[in-house]
Design a protein around this motif. Structure first.
Motif, PDB file in Angstrom:
ATOM      1  N   LYS A   1       0.874  -1.165   0.000  1.00  0.00           N
ATOM      2  CA  LYS A   1       0.000   0.000   0.000  1.00  0.00           C
ATOM      3  C   LYS A   1       0.915   1.219   0.000  1.00  0.00           C
ATOM      4  CE  LYS A   1      -4.247   1.619   0.789  1.00  0.00           C
ATOM      5  NZ  LYS A   1      -5.389   1.436   0.011  1.00  0.00           N
ATOM      6  N   LEU A   2       0.766   2.068  -1.026  1.00  0.00           N
ATOM      7  CA  LEU A   2       1.594   3.268  -1.170  1.00  0.00           C
ATOM      8  C   LEU A   2       0.745   4.519  -1.003  1.00  0.00           C
ATOM      9  CD1 LEU A   2       3.813   2.733  -4.354  1.00  0.00           C
ATOM     10  CD2 LEU A   2       4.602   2.899  -2.010  1.00  0.00           C
ATOM     11  N   ARG A   3       1.387   5.572  -0.519  1.00  0.00           N
ATOM     12  CA  ARG A   3       0.791   6.907  -0.537  1.00  0.00           C
ATOM     13  C   ARG A   3       1.541   7.693  -1.617  1.00  0.00           C
ATOM     14  NH1 ARG A   3       2.241   7.042   5.125  1.00  0.00           N
ATOM     15  NH2 ARG A   3       3.558   8.768   4.467  1.00  0.00           N
ATOM     16  N   PRO A   4       0.898   8.698  -2.198  1.00  0.00           N
ATOM     17  CA  PRO A   4       1.568   9.484  -3.251  1.00  0.00           C
ATOM     18  C   PRO A   4       2.918  10.059  -2.820  1.00  0.00           C
ATOM     19  CG  PRO A   4      -0.758  10.000  -3.229  1.00  0.00           C
ATOM     20  CD  PRO A   4      -0.507   9.115  -2.027  1.00  0.00           C
ATOM     21  N   ASP A   5       3.069  10.430  -1.554  1.00  0.00           N
ATOM     22  CA  ASP A   5       4.336  10.993  -1.094  1.00  0.00           C
ATOM     23  C   ASP A   5       5.436   9.939  -0.940  1.00  0.00           C
ATOM     24  OD1 ASP A   5       2.811  10.049   1.142  1.00  0.00           O
ATOM     25  OD2 ASP A   5       4.161  11.132   2.486  1.00  0.00           O
ATOM     26  N   GLU A   6       5.107   8.653  -1.079  1.00  0.00           N
ATOM     27  CA  GLU A   6       6.096   7.578  -0.968  1.00  0.00           C
ATOM     28  C   GLU A   6       6.564   7.061  -2.328  1.00  0.00           C
ATOM     29  OE1 GLU A   6       4.641   5.452   3.125  1.00  0.00           O
ATOM     30  OE2 GLU A   6       3.496   5.029   1.298  1.00  0.00           O
ATOM     31  N   VAL A   7       5.961   7.557  -3.405  1.00  0.00           N
ATOM     32  CA  VAL A   7       6.257   7.042  -4.748  1.00  0.00           C
ATOM     33  C   VAL A   7       7.724   7.233  -5.108  1.00  0.00           C
ATOM     34  CG1 VAL A   7       5.791   7.378  -7.207  1.00  0.00           C
ATOM     35  CG2 VAL A   7       3.907   7.208  -5.592  1.00  0.00           C
ATOM     36  N   LYS A   8       8.297   8.378  -4.809  1.00  0.00           N
ATOM     37  CA  LYS A   8       9.692   8.633  -5.160  1.00  0.00           C
ATOM     38  C   LYS A   8      10.617   7.591  -4.524  1.00  0.00           C
ATOM     39  CE  LYS A   8      13.293  12.108  -4.980  1.00  0.00           C
ATOM     40  NZ  LYS A   8      13.693  13.420  -4.458  1.00  0.00           N
ATOM     41  N   ASP A   9      10.406   7.278  -3.244  1.00  0.00           N
ATOM     42  CA  ASP A   9      11.227   6.273  -2.563  1.00  0.00           C
ATOM     43  C   ASP A   9      11.022   4.890  -3.160  1.00  0.00           C
ATOM     44  OD1 ASP A   9      12.268   8.181  -0.838  1.00  0.00           O
ATOM     45  OD2 ASP A   9      10.785   7.774   0.722  1.00  0.00           O
ATOM     46  N   PHE A  10       9.768   4.552  -3.477  1.00  0.00           N
ATOM     47  CA  PHE A  10       9.477   3.250  -4.070  1.00  0.00           C
ATOM     48  C   PHE A  10      10.158   3.098  -5.431  1.00  0.00           C
ATOM     49  CE2 PHE A  10       7.016   0.742  -7.055  1.00  0.00           C
ATOM     50  CZ  PHE A  10       7.078  -0.495  -6.448  1.00  0.00           C
TER      51      PHE A  10
END
Length: 74
Positions: free
Chosen positions: A6-15
């Protein structure tokens, strides 16, 4: 190998950064939507209200450890 996350938009860069370090292809999907997990634009186009599936071939221990922070129990 597949993992549910489960991702949040603010975690996309790290993913995407973690996926980019993998030597193999990494896809992320839900239902019939499949995108290259190394594409920030593609990942940002996903529905973050959904549980996402990450799929890749090969052994990527560092990536697997990183995925744990987004893991969901299904």
């Amino acid at each position: 190998m597949q993992h549910k996350i489960k991702l949040r938009p603010d975690e996309v860069k790290d993913f995407v950064s973690a996926a980019t370090r993998c030597d193999c292809d990494v896809d992320i999907f839900y239902n019939s939507f499949i995108v290259d997990a190394k594409s920030i634009i593609g990942v940002l186009g996903l529905n973050f209200n959904q549980i996402l599936t990450v799929a890749y071939n090969g052994c990527e221990p560092d990536f697997e450890r990183t995925l744990r922070k987004w893991a969901v129990a299904v």
